[in-house]
Scaffold this motif. Structure first.
Motif, PDB file in Angstrom:
ATOM      1  N   CYS A   1      -3.452   4.815   3.377  1.00 46.08           N
ATOM      2  CA  CYS A   1      -3.267   4.192   2.061  1.00 46.08           C
ATOM      3  C   CYS A   1      -4.229   3.031   1.838  1.00 46.08           C
ATOM      4  O   CYS A   1      -3.834   1.900   1.550  1.00 46.08           O
ATOM      5  CB  CYS A   1      -1.812   3.720   1.895  1.00 46.08           C
TER       6      CYS A   1
ATOM      7  N   GLU B   1       4.253   8.077   0.694  1.00 43.10           N
ATOM      8  CA  GLU B   1       3.339   8.154  -0.447  1.00 43.10           C
ATOM      9  C   GLU B   1       2.649   6.811  -0.602  1.00 43.10           C
ATOM     10  O   GLU B   1       3.238   5.773  -0.351  1.00 43.10           O
ATOM     11  CB  GLU B   1       4.128   8.494  -1.709  1.00 43.10           C
ATOM     12  N   CYS B   2       1.407   6.861  -1.047  1.00 45.87           N
ATOM     13  CA  CYS B   2       0.665   5.625  -1.276  1.00 45.87           C
ATOM     14  C   CYS B   2       0.989   5.089  -2.663  1.00 45.87           C
ATOM     15  O   CYS B   2       1.277   5.848  -3.581  1.00 45.87           O
ATOM     16  CB  CYS B   2      -0.837   5.889  -1.182  1.00 45.87           C
ATOM     17  N   CYS B   3       0.943   3.772  -2.809  1.00 47.10           N
ATOM     18  CA  CYS B   3       1.118   3.153  -4.119  1.00 47.10           C
ATOM     19  C   CYS B   3      -0.115   3.455  -4.972  1.00 47.10           C
ATOM     20  O   CYS B   3      -1.168   3.837  -4.462  1.00 47.10           O
ATOM     21  CB  CYS B   3       1.284   1.645  -3.983  1.00 47.10           C
ATOM     22  N   GLN B   4       0.017   3.218  -6.276  1.00 43.94           N
ATOM     23  CA  GLN B   4      -1.087   3.471  -7.204  1.00 43.94           C
ATOM     24  C   GLN B   4      -2.318   2.673  -6.773  1.00 43.94           C
ATOM     25  O   GLN B   4      -2.226   1.506  -6.402  1.00 43.94           O
ATOM     26  CB  GLN B   4      -0.664   3.052  -8.609  1.00 43.94           C
ATOM     27  N   GLY B   5      -3.474   3.302  -6.810  1.00 38.75           N
ATOM     28  CA  GLY B   5      -4.716   2.638  -6.450  1.00 38.75           C
ATOM     29  C   GLY B   5      -5.019   2.715  -4.960  1.00 38.75           C
ATOM     30  O   GLY B   5      -6.024   2.184  -4.504  1.00 38.75           O
ATOM     31  N   HIS B   6      -4.171   3.346  -4.174  1.00 40.11           N
ATOM     32  CA  HIS B   6      -4.398   3.527  -2.738  1.00 40.11           C
ATOM     33  C   HIS B   6      -4.350   5.016  -2.432  1.00 40.11           C
ATOM     34  O   HIS B   6      -3.699   5.778  -3.110  1.00 40.11           O
ATOM     35  CB  HIS B   6      -3.324   2.795  -1.928  1.00 40.11           C
ATOM     36  N   TRP B   7      -5.034   5.401  -1.361  1.00 41.48           N
ATOM     37  CA  TRP B   7      -5.076   6.806  -1.014  1.00 41.48           C
ATOM     38  C   TRP B   7      -5.406   6.970   0.466  1.00 41.48           C
ATOM     39  O   TRP B   7      -5.698   6.021   1.159  1.00 41.48           O
ATOM     40  CB  TRP B   7      -6.105   7.534  -1.880  1.00 41.48           C
TER      41      TRP B   7
ATOM     42  N   LYS C   1       0.816  -1.206   0.000  1.00 37.20           N
ATOM     43  CA  LYS C   1       0.000   0.000   0.000  1.00 37.20           C
ATOM     44  C   LYS C   1       0.856   1.265   0.000  1.00 37.20           C
ATOM     45  O   LYS C   1       0.478   2.267  -0.547  1.00 37.20           O
ATOM     46  CB  LYS C   1      -0.881   0.035   1.254  1.00 37.20           C
TER      47      LYS C   1
ATOM     48  N   LYS D   1      -9.175   0.319  -2.982  1.00 40.64           N
ATOM     49  CA  LYS D   1     -10.517   0.606  -3.504  1.00 40.64           C
ATOM     50  C   LYS D   1     -11.588  -0.067  -2.665  1.00 40.64           C
ATOM     51  O   LYS D   1     -11.434  -1.170  -2.229  1.00 40.64           O
ATOM     52  CB  LYS D   1     -10.617   0.114  -4.945  1.00 40.64           C
TER      53      LYS D   1
ATOM     54  N   GLN E   1       8.620   7.748  -1.270  1.00 43.15           N
ATOM     55  CA  GLN E   1       9.582   8.307  -2.224  1.00 43.15           C
ATOM     56  C   GLN E   1      10.823   8.744  -1.465  1.00 43.15           C
ATOM     57  O   GLN E   1      10.726   9.439  -0.465  1.00 43.15           O
ATOM     58  CB  GLN E   1       8.969   9.530  -2.924  1.00 43.15           C
TER      59      GLN E   1
ATOM     60  N   CYS F   1       4.220   3.327  -0.865  1.00 46.08           N
ATOM     61  CA  CYS F   1       5.377   3.416  -1.761  1.00 46.08           C
ATOM     62  C   CYS F   1       6.093   4.732  -1.487  1.00 46.08           C
ATOM     63  O   CYS F   1       5.953   5.691  -2.237  1.00 46.08           O
ATOM     64  CB  CYS F   1       4.937   3.378  -3.220  1.00 46.08           C
TER      65      CYS F   1
END
Length: 86
Positions: A83, A73-79, A4, A86, A8, A6
């Protein structure tokens, strides 16, 4: 399990204040920063002295400092703060 988070990795670079080169041996980087220049540093700046009504400019030295910094930072598809997916 999908990752979840990522984070940077960022490199922050700063330069110390310009001072006479002979005084720059003692210059330290701010807390948390690593000095990446040696000795008197890099003679790529000018410092100023005010004498009565005049300002004189002299060549000086400064050090370059670096700090590694992780930005969460969240990985793609997480927020969101956790994190979440969907």
């Amino acid at each position: 399990q999908m990752k979840k988070q990522c984070d940077q990795k960022l490199l922050l670079r700063i330069k110390t204040e310009c001072v006479p080169c002979s005084l720059n041996l003692e210059t330290q980087c701010p807390a948390g920063y690593t000095k990446i220049t040696n000795g008197t540093g890099i003679p790529d700046c000018r410092y100023y002295l005010e004498i009565k009504t005049h300002t004189l400019s002299f060549p000086g030295c400064r050090h370059h400092c670096m700090k590694e910094f992780e930005q969460p930072e969240c990985c793609q598809g997480h927020w969101g703060p956790d994190c979440m997916g969907k």
